[in-house]
Scaffold this motif. Structure first.
Motif, PDB file in Angstrom:
ATOM      1  N   SER A 182      11.335   5.347   1.437  1.00 56.47           N
ATOM      2  CA  SER A 182      11.675   6.857   1.311  1.00 56.47           C
ATOM      3  C   SER A 182      10.319   7.469   0.736  1.00 56.47           C
ATOM      4  CB  SER A 182      13.020   7.122   0.614  1.00 56.47           C
ATOM      5  OG  SER A 182      12.834   6.671  -0.689  1.00 56.47           O
ATOM      6  N   GLY A 183      10.208   8.693   0.562  1.00 54.43           N
ATOM      7  CA  GLY A 183       9.321   9.440  -0.255  1.00 54.43           C
ATOM      8  C   GLY A 183       7.904   8.974   0.502  1.00 54.43           C
ATOM      9  N   SER A 232       0.992  -1.244   0.175  1.00 54.86           N
ATOM     10  CA  SER A 232      -0.006  -0.041  -0.038  1.00 54.86           C
ATOM     11  C   SER A 232       0.811   1.164  -0.070  1.00 54.86           C
ATOM     12  CB  SER A 232      -1.091   0.120   1.101  1.00 54.86           C
ATOM     13  OG  SER A 232      -1.688  -1.112   1.060  1.00 54.86           O
ATOM     14  N   ALA A 233       2.041   1.136   0.598  1.00 56.34           N
ATOM     15  CA  ALA A 233       3.014   2.255   0.785  1.00 56.34           C
ATOM     16  C   ALA A 233       3.431   2.957  -0.623  1.00 56.34           C
ATOM     17  CB  ALA A 233       4.147   1.951   1.578  1.00 56.34           C
ATOM     18  N   GLN A 234       3.661   1.578  -1.481  1.00 53.85           N
ATOM     19  CA  GLN A 234       4.280   1.690  -2.586  1.00 53.85           C
ATOM     20  C   GLN A 234       3.314   2.414  -3.788  1.00 53.85           C
ATOM     21  OE1 GLN A 234       6.049  -2.704  -3.067  1.00 53.85           O
ATOM     22  NE2 GLN A 234       7.423  -1.366  -4.476  1.00 53.85           N
ATOM     23  N   ALA A 235       2.200   1.838  -3.611  1.00 55.59           N
ATOM     24  CA  ALA A 235       0.944   2.405  -4.295  1.00 55.59           C
ATOM     25  C   ALA A 235       0.654   3.873  -4.047  1.00 55.59           C
ATOM     26  CB  ALA A 235      -0.414   1.696  -4.176  1.00 55.59           C
ATOM     27  N   ALA A 236       0.783   4.324  -2.854  1.00 57.98           N
ATOM     28  CA  ALA A 236       0.745   5.875  -2.430  1.00 57.98           C
ATOM     29  C   ALA A 236       1.866   6.421  -2.800  1.00 57.98           C
ATOM     30  CB  ALA A 236       0.539   5.821  -0.926  1.00 57.98           C
ATOM     31  N   GLY A 237       2.989   6.197  -3.363  1.00 65.62           N
ATOM     32  CA  GLY A 237       3.930   6.728  -3.827  1.00 65.62           C
ATOM     33  C   GLY A 237       5.502   6.557  -2.979  1.00 65.62           C
ATOM     34  N   ALA A 238       5.623   5.718  -2.133  1.00 66.63           N
ATOM     35  CA  ALA A 238       6.801   5.393  -1.686  1.00 66.63           C
ATOM     36  C   ALA A 238       7.883   4.763  -2.504  1.00 66.63           C
ATOM     37  CB  ALA A 238       6.517   4.852  -0.322  1.00 66.63           C
ATOM     38  N   THR A 239       9.025   4.839  -2.119  1.00 68.77           N
ATOM     39  CA  THR A 239      10.068   4.036  -2.692  1.00 68.77           C
ATOM     40  C   THR A 239      10.587   3.063  -1.939  1.00 68.77           C
ATOM     41  OG1 THR A 239      10.610   5.816  -4.378  1.00 68.77           O
ATOM     42  CG2 THR A 239      12.258   4.197  -4.002  1.00 68.77           C
ATOM     43  N   VAL A 240      10.714   1.748  -2.566  1.00 73.11           N
ATOM     44  CA  VAL A 240      11.238   0.745  -1.446  1.00 73.11           C
ATOM     45  C   VAL A 240      12.964   0.635  -1.724  1.00 73.11           C
ATOM     46  CG1 VAL A 240      11.714  -1.767  -1.119  1.00 73.11           C
ATOM     47  CG2 VAL A 240       9.338  -0.644  -1.611  1.00 73.11           C
TER      48      VAL A 240
END
Length: 495
Positions: free
Chosen positions: A378-379, A353-361
């Motif tokens: 991050s992000g 969900s974090a990735q889908a909301a724009g976070a970078t792994v």
């Protein structure tokens, strides 16, 4: 030692054959529900069986506890203190055997298991001082009598503990409650009933605790609910999720019981400008990845000054990438398994969900079996699920800030308030510490810390204050205050 009946050369202090698949009420007895297997999360191996208490078991135990409590409270303080000291000695004398159980049952590294045993012993030793501690005050009065406020045992105490640090999070309530003259019913999480219950029961059994003063009832939600309903139980000491804590608190309030709630956390590490990046990243990695992030005090938010944000993210990601993953008992790996599939899937849902909301792994974000790789994101903005929710896994979301005002606002916007770490200049750190809302603040240390003589608790959605640690908190938690007046002869009245 013996786990699951393995051969042993010396006598086991834990003595698995005595308790395997049983409750402890009036001695070791079968429960009224089916037993369940105790699984080693790193391998899936069956370590033993635990009985599961029903609500009927709880109600019967509450009656038995109430009957035993008054006689226990009437014992001389020195006699109660001696039992606590002997229980502490049990943990010291059998540390190696007990630590193996903690490692294998919880998926812990050796240092974490050793810490649990050490703290358990210290909780008993510290509690041994409680029977001799002053239990009241002499009050001034305008009347012709002596006036006292004295502390008396609350009565029957129920302790409900979780899976992550099961020994510490059980014994920190059990030991002081017993020392202060209460009887206790302990319900550990059925995933970790040995570390959270059986070894504590064996310690007090060997210490000579009278029958009925401590009873062990592993069980599920129905057993926990019965503890909030049984009329003999006056205090419920609960450690667990905020959602479950709300239900416990609501039921206790309806039944006019006291509820001590130590709940979840979404704790912040704040890295100030000028902080040593290498040391800060080391503290951040420890705070987020210790015991796979399955700690209420885990660092779930990293607030880093914009001047060093990128460098910190690179250093933290390097730490995460290079941490070995494996069975801590067999390999000594510092990162072990998540407790079960349900918790692993919860962690992965938040990362996705974090990735889908724009976070970078930046590191991790994947798993094999129950082994979830240390993850750096991050992000992440304040609306991102990885920032807003308690993850309870090895995930470190990072966000930058520009000023102390912004840092304070970011810390305080969380509904949780358990632990905060501030790394860097002590003067700036103290200025920020005065402005954050948290039960604990650690300057130039990470967020995870616990000592038997220190007050422990949180505010907001993290609980209803410090209910553990030290004489003051423990006496407040497990006694009631009674006003007592005394005259040398019957007072005259105008009627």
């Amino acid at each position: 030692m013996s786990i699951n009946g393995e051969a042993q050369e010396t006598k086991s202090a834990l003595d698995q054959q005595r308790w395997d698949g049983k409750l402890f009420t009036d001695g070791w007895v079968p429960g009224n529900a089916a037993t369940i297997e105790i699984l080693e999360p790193a391998t899936g191996a069956v370590l033993g069986k635990t009985a599961m208490a029903t609500s009927e078991d709880v109600f019967a135990a509450a009656t038995r506890s109430a009957e035993a409590q008054s006689a226990w409270a009437a014992m001389k303080p020195a006699e109660r203190a001696a039992v606590l000291r002997r229980a502490g000695d049990f943990f010291v004398a059998n540390a190696t055997e007990l630590a193996e159980w903690v490692q294998r049952e919880t998926g812990a590294i050796a240092a974490k298991a050793g810490l649990e045993i050490t703290v358990a012993a210290n909780e008993c030793f510290d509690a041994a001082g409680l029977p001799h501690h002053p239990h009241g005050d002499v009050l001034t009065s305008d009347e012709d009598h002596w006036s006292f406020a004295r502390r008396q045992p609350a009565g029957v105490v129920a302790v409900i503990s979780p899976f992550n640090f099961p020994l510490i999070l059980s014994i920190r309530s059990v030991a002081p409650a017993i020392a202060l003259g209460n009887s206790v019913i302990l319900k550990p999480d059925p995933r970790t009933p040995v570390s959270g219950g059986y070894m504590i029961m064996r310690a007090f059994e060997e210490a000579g605790l009278p029958s009925g003063v401590l009873q062990l009832l592993p069980g599920g939600a129905d057993a926990g609910s019965a503890m909030t309903e049984a009329p003999e139980i006056r205090v419920v000491s609960f450690t667990g999720s905020t959602a479950a804590g709300r239900r416990v608190g609501e039921a206790c309030g309806r039944n006019l019981k006291r509820a001590h709630l130590e709940l979840g956390g979404n704790n912040a590490i704040v890295v100030l400008p000028g902080a040593d990046i290498a040391k800060a990243a080391s503290a951040g990695a420890f705070g987020s990845f210790l015991h796979q992030g399955q700690v209420c005090m885990t660092a779930g938010r990293h607030l880093v000054h914009e001047s060093i944000h990128d460098e910190y993210v690179r250093a933290l990601a390097e730490k995460a990438t290079n941490l070995p993953i494996g069975d801590p008992w067999a390999s000594g790996a510092p990162i072990g398994p998540i407790i079960d599939e349900k918790q692993r899937d919860h962690i992965d849902r938040i990362v996705r969900s974090a990735q889908a909301a724009g976070a970078t792994v930046e590191a991790g974000g994947t798993y094999e079996g129950l082994f979830y790789r240390p993850t750096v994101l991050s992000g992440v903005d304040t609306a991102n699920p990885a920032w807003a929710e308690e993850i309870f896994g090895p995930v470190a979301p990072v966000q930058s800030f520009a000023t102390l005002d912004e840092a304070a606002a970011l810390v305080n916007e969380s509904e949780y308030g358990l632990s905060v770490s501030i790394l860097g200049n002590v003067g700036e750190a103290m200025t920020l510490a005065d402005r954050v809302r948290s039960g604990k603040v650690h300057i130039n240390e990470q967020t995870v810390g616990d000592e038997s003589n220190a007050p422990f608790g949180g505010v907001g959605h993290s609980g209803n204050g410090a209910r553990f640690g030290g004489y003051g908190a423990n006496i407040e938690a497990f006694t009631e205050t009674q006003w007592l007046t005394v005259r040398s002869e019957i007072a005259p009245y105008p009627f």
